[in-house]
Design a protein around this motif. Structure first.
Motif, short mmCIF file in Angstrom:
data_model
loop_
_atom_site.label_atom_id
_atom_site.label_comp_id
_atom_site.label_asym_id
_atom_site.label_seq_id
_atom_site.Cartn_x
_atom_site.Cartn_y
_atom_site.Cartn_z
N SER A 187 0.83 -1.21 0.00
CA SER A 187 0.00 0.00 0.00
C SER A 187 0.87 1.26 0.00
O SER A 187 0.46 2.29 -0.54
CB SER A 187 -0.93 0.00 1.20
N ASP A 240 1.78 1.62 -3.58
CA ASP A 240 0.63 1.93 -4.43
C ASP A 240 0.06 3.32 -4.21
O ASP A 240 -0.95 3.68 -4.81
CB ASP A 240 -0.49 0.90 -4.19
N GLN A 280 -1.46 4.44 -1.55
CA GLN A 280 -2.66 4.50 -0.70
C GLN A 280 -2.39 5.24 0.61
O GLN A 280 -3.29 5.71 1.28
CB GLN A 280 -3.14 3.09 -0.34
N TRP A 328 -4.28 6.46 5.58
CA TRP A 328 -4.35 5.30 4.68
C TRP A 328 -5.77 5.18 4.12
O TRP A 328 -6.71 5.00 4.88
CB TRP A 328 -3.98 4.02 5.45
N HIS A 373 -7.67 2.69 2.01
CA HIS A 373 -7.57 1.32 1.53
C HIS A 373 -8.63 1.10 0.44
O HIS A 373 -9.74 1.59 0.57
CB HIS A 373 -7.80 0.39 2.73
N PRO A 374 -8.28 0.35 -0.63
CA PRO A 374 -9.24 0.19 -1.73
C PRO A 374 -10.55 -0.48 -1.29
O PRO A 374 -11.60 -0.22 -1.87
CB PRO A 374 -8.49 -0.68 -2.74
#
Ligand code: C2E
Ligand code: CA
Ligand code: CA
Ligand code: CA
Length: 278
Positions: free
Chosen positions: A33, A36, A38, A63, A65-66
């Protein structure tokens, strides 16, 4: 109570399995993450009292998060810590924060940044060396970096933490005790720590308008801090009254929603510009 088709709509209560899975996913995905994008760093301004000039900012990790959306740092930081991944988190935040300070310096602004440390950072003997290298590489003078540590963090293993703190302090980095007043704050210990600042925990600052006990705690931390030659910072300043009271007590720095919420890099830039334009 809200009802839907006669049925009560209850708050969503996750099961133990779901809590476990969420935590498991958080720690296994954390490193990725970071790569990526995030995870990001927000900054909350702190102002000097009484002149209200921006004194510095605190870096606070975020953070998104997807799957889970925004995760509260009070949830994922302890999980990341327990999984032994705090080194990567601290390094990420530190790197971001130092580049921010460097950019301000390039723009002619001297603003310091405070980064939160975890107990585990204070058990890593290599940590001071890596910090010193990062300061040199990015080109930030050490006095523009503050580390915030909790008393419990230092006191859990003072034998390990103290030499590391001394090394960081010797580099010229500013050290602050965070959440002061909440732990087993031994005043004698505070004297032995190589610290420059105390941050009064927000619970006392939030309560001082209505609770005389909280007010007394705030007042005595300001006095104690000053008698030890420390800078006193109050967090959780949400109201004018609180700021005015703190100012009257001689508290040095205020941080809280009254001044600003933590802001993304872009929003902080706009906030700073609006302030200096005045
Ligand atoms: P903290 O270090 O005590 O940070 C202050 C927290 O108070 C932040 O919550 C901030 O958003 C919140 N706050 C600021 N002003 C006010 C106010 O006026 N009223 C109220 N009610 N709250 C205010 P946040 O960002 O959710 O962070 C929570 C905790 O997570 C932090 O507490 C810190 O312990 C930890 N944390 C955050 N970022 C990092 C990080 O980069 N590294 C480590 N190790 N821990 C972090
Ligand atoms: Ca803090
Ligand atoms: Ca705090
Ligand atoms: Ca806290």
């Amino acid at each position: 109570r809200a009802t839907r088709g006669g049925e009560e709509v209850r708050g969503y209560v996750p099961s133990m399995g779901q809590i476990f899975m969420r935590r498991f996913q958080m720690v296994t995905q954390f490193r990725q993450s970071l790569e990526d994008g995030q995870v990001s760093v927000h900054y909350q301004p702190k102002v000097s009292l009484p002149n209200r000039q921006v004194q510095g900012v605190e870096a606070l990790v975020r953070w998104v998060h997807p799957e889970f959306g925004r995760i509260d740092p009070d949830e994922f930081v302890p999980a990341v810590e327990a999984a032994g991944l705090i080194g990567a988190l601290t390094e990420f935040v530190l790197e971001e924060a130092l580049h921010r300070v460097r950019k301000w310096l390039d723009d002619g602004l001297r603003i310091s940044v405070a980064v939160n440390l975890s107990v585990r950072n204070l058990a890593d003997e290599e940590f001071p060396r890596r910090v010193s290298q990062a300061l040199e590489r990015v080109g930030v003078p050490p006095e523009l970096l503050t580390f915030e540590l909790t008393e419990s963090g230092v006191m859990s293993d003072p034998q390990k933490a103290l030499p590391i703190l001394r090394e960081l302090h010797a580099l010229g980095i500013v050290l602050a005790v965070d959440d002061f007043g909440t732990g087993y704050s031994s005043l004698a210990y505070l004297r032995q720590l190589p610290v420059d600042q105390v941050k009064i925990d927000k619970s006392f600052v939030l309560g001082m308008g209505t609770d005389l006990g909280d007010l007394a705690v705030v007042r005595s931390i300001v006095e104690l801090g000053h008698s030890l030659g420390l800078t006193v910072v109050a967090e959780g300043v949400e109201e004018d009254v609180a700021r005015d009271q703190l100012e009257a007590m001689g508290c040095d720095v205020a941080q809280g929603y009254l001044i600003s919420r933590p802001l993304s890099e872009e929003r902080l830039e706009a906030w700073l510009q609006a302030r200096t334009a005045r």
